[in-house]
Design a protein around this motif. Structure first.
Motif, PDB file in Angstrom:
ATOM      1  N   MET A  48       2.550   1.678   3.121  1.00  0.00           N
ATOM      2  CA  MET A  48       1.135   1.696   2.733  1.00  0.00           C
ATOM      3  C   MET A  48       0.564   3.110   2.751  1.00  0.00           C
ATOM      4  O   MET A  48      -0.283   3.462   1.937  1.00  0.00           O
ATOM      5  CB  MET A  48       0.324   0.781   3.647  1.00  0.00           C
ATOM      6  N   LEU A 112       3.477  -4.492  -3.153  1.00  0.00           N
ATOM      7  CA  LEU A 112       3.492  -3.043  -2.935  1.00  0.00           C
ATOM      8  C   LEU A 112       4.495  -2.381  -3.881  1.00  0.00           C
ATOM      9  O   LEU A 112       4.209  -1.327  -4.477  1.00  0.00           O
ATOM     10  CB  LEU A 112       3.855  -2.727  -1.482  1.00  0.00           C
ATOM     11  N   ALA A 139      -1.224  -4.817   0.460  1.00  0.00           N
ATOM     12  CA  ALA A 139      -1.595  -4.279   1.774  1.00  0.00           C
ATOM     13  C   ALA A 139      -2.287  -5.340   2.617  1.00  0.00           C
ATOM     14  O   ALA A 139      -2.079  -5.414   3.837  1.00  0.00           O
ATOM     15  CB  ALA A 139      -2.503  -3.063   1.593  1.00  0.00           C
TER      16      ALA A 139
END
Length: 449
Positions: A48, A112, A139
């Protein structure tokens, strides 16, 4: 049930549970399942964090956005991400209670990976925002599933140790993964690729890593939904309970501490690498080399926070929570303020500033968390903790908006001075509550005399 009964219940170890050092798992949790959790923890925050670490290169080399407009854009992208994330947290948690953690944890890394594949293909600002929303959905799944699984697997008496272990893997992942990825643009450039393909390959390697993590956790995490579910309070009722709790001055301070400590994290992830990348470009470095240098310092910040964490935790556990928060705000305020004194942000002096920031970042977050942990009442505890998290999200949004404006229109260190000021204000608020308590204690003693 009395407090003593509750403590005794927490110490009961159910038979048949896997033991891993000081950790004892619930029956049915295997070594493979535990490995899956630790594996996901190691890569979770690193995957992230990379979006903001790589973003200066994407904006400069691929979208050709002028340097004096990148701060506002970076802040707005963070705002959009946080809005999407906030809107999905509740539904994801509820869905995971019904279908299980594994499908949503796998979905997190798939989304992601998809976002990292699409991000370097963005040809317009609008498409960049759309791809960032896909990233935000991934996320959100990641943010919810890590603490959910980390609470599902261990027995009651070692849940805090399990969370601490996962956080250690988070930190190690950031340091190791970003340390490896920071040099890839330079390597791709040396191989003869043009700047656009350098950026694409850089982010596509991260996309491949995310998909690899998704496959591993799909094969290792425990399937099924949790067995015991608690009835959820209506959202509005929970919100009202959290607001009423702020009549307690220490809880109100904890809410403010959540905003400030989360703002500290936001300013580093959004603006630190952006600032240093732009500084490197101004000093004549190629964008790939500037991004590598910026990431070197960002990794150093995270690396400095890891050995400091047990020291800060030991200190905070042995002093009053208000004292701890006051000390934390001083360390963080000094760390961010020290950036003002740098003549060359890419020079050796940055290592000292980065170490101070890493220590301050860690201390502030631990102090804010420990304060709300102590002050949140047993009745309505979930609502208070929910409001605390909500205030943390407001802190991220505020820093992203204000910081973006300051970065482009006032000074590139403006966002860091903004959060430094917030930390110092919170220090004075802590001191005020400490002095007020002294005054109340003195009045009580004189009254009893």
């Amino acid at each position: 049930m009395t407090a003593a009964d509750s403590q005794a219940e927490n110490k009961v170890v159910e038979p048949g549970g896997l033991r891993f050092g000081p950790l004892t798992m619930m029956p049915g949790v295997s070594a493979k399942n535990l490995f899956g959790l630790f594996f996901a923890s190691f890569f979770g925050i690193a995957t992230m964090s990379f979006i903001n670490a790589s973003q200066p290169y994407v904006m400069t080399e691929m979208l050709l956005i002028p340097l004096d407009e990148q701060g506002t854009l970076a802040g707005n992208l963070t705002v959009v991400q946080e809005i999407v994330l906030l809107s999905l947290l509740g539904p994801i948690g509820a869905l995971s209670d019904k279908i299980g953690r594994k499908p949503l944890y796998v979905t997190a890394f798939v989304l992601l990976g998809l976002a990292y594949f699409l991000y370097p293909l963005a040809g317009t600002i609008l498409s960049l925002f759309l791809f960032r929303m896909i990233f935000a959905a991934g996320a959100a799944n990641n943010v919810v599933m890590l603490p959910a699984v980390a609470n599902d697997y261990p027995q009651e008496g070692c849940r805090a140790k399990m969370l601490a272990t996962c956080f250690i893997f988070n930190g190690l992942g950031i340091v190791i993964v970003l340390a490896i990825f920071r040099g890839l643009p330079v390597r791709f450039a040396d191989m003869g690729f043009d700047p656009i393909w350098v950026g694409r390959y850089w982010l596509w390697v991260m996309a491949a890593l995310c998909l690899f993590v998704a496959v591993v956790i799909a094969l290792t995490l425990k399937p099924g939904a949790p067995k015991q579910l608690k009835k959820r309070e209506p959202l509005l009722a929970t919100f009202k309970i959290g607001i009423r709790a702020a009549r307690n001055g220490r809880i109100a301070l904890a809410y403010a501490a959540a905003s400030v400590s989360r703002g500290d994290l936001s300013v580093m992830s959004t603006f630190f690498t952006l600032w240093l990348t732009q500084e490197g470009i101004r000093q004549g470095l190629p964008t790939a080399e500037a991004a590598k240098t910026a990431l070197t310092f960002y990794v150093f910040v995270q690396g400095a926070s890891l050995p400091w964490a047990p020291i800060a935790g030991y200190m905070l556990d042995r002093i009053d929570r208000l004292y701890g928060l006051a000390i934390a705000m001083v360390i963080a305020g000094v760390g961010y303020s020290s950036l003002w004194l740098l003549d060359n942000p890419l020079g050796m002096g940055m290592y000292l500033c980065a170490a101070l920031i890493g220590m301050g970042e860690m201390t502030a977050n631990l102090a804010a968390t420990s304060l709300i942990g102590k002050e949140a009442p047993e009745r309505g505890r979930g609502a208070v903790l929910g409001m605390w998290s909500f205030c943390g999200a407001l802190g991220i949004l505020t820093v992203a908006l204000v910081g973006g404006y300051l970065f482009d229109n006032v000074s590139q260190i403006g966002p860091f001075m903004f959060v430094a000021g917030a930390n110092i204000l919170l220090f004075f608020w802590s001191v005020f509550l400490i002095l007020r308590r002294f005054s109340e204690n003195a009045s009580a003693k004189s009254g009893s005399a």
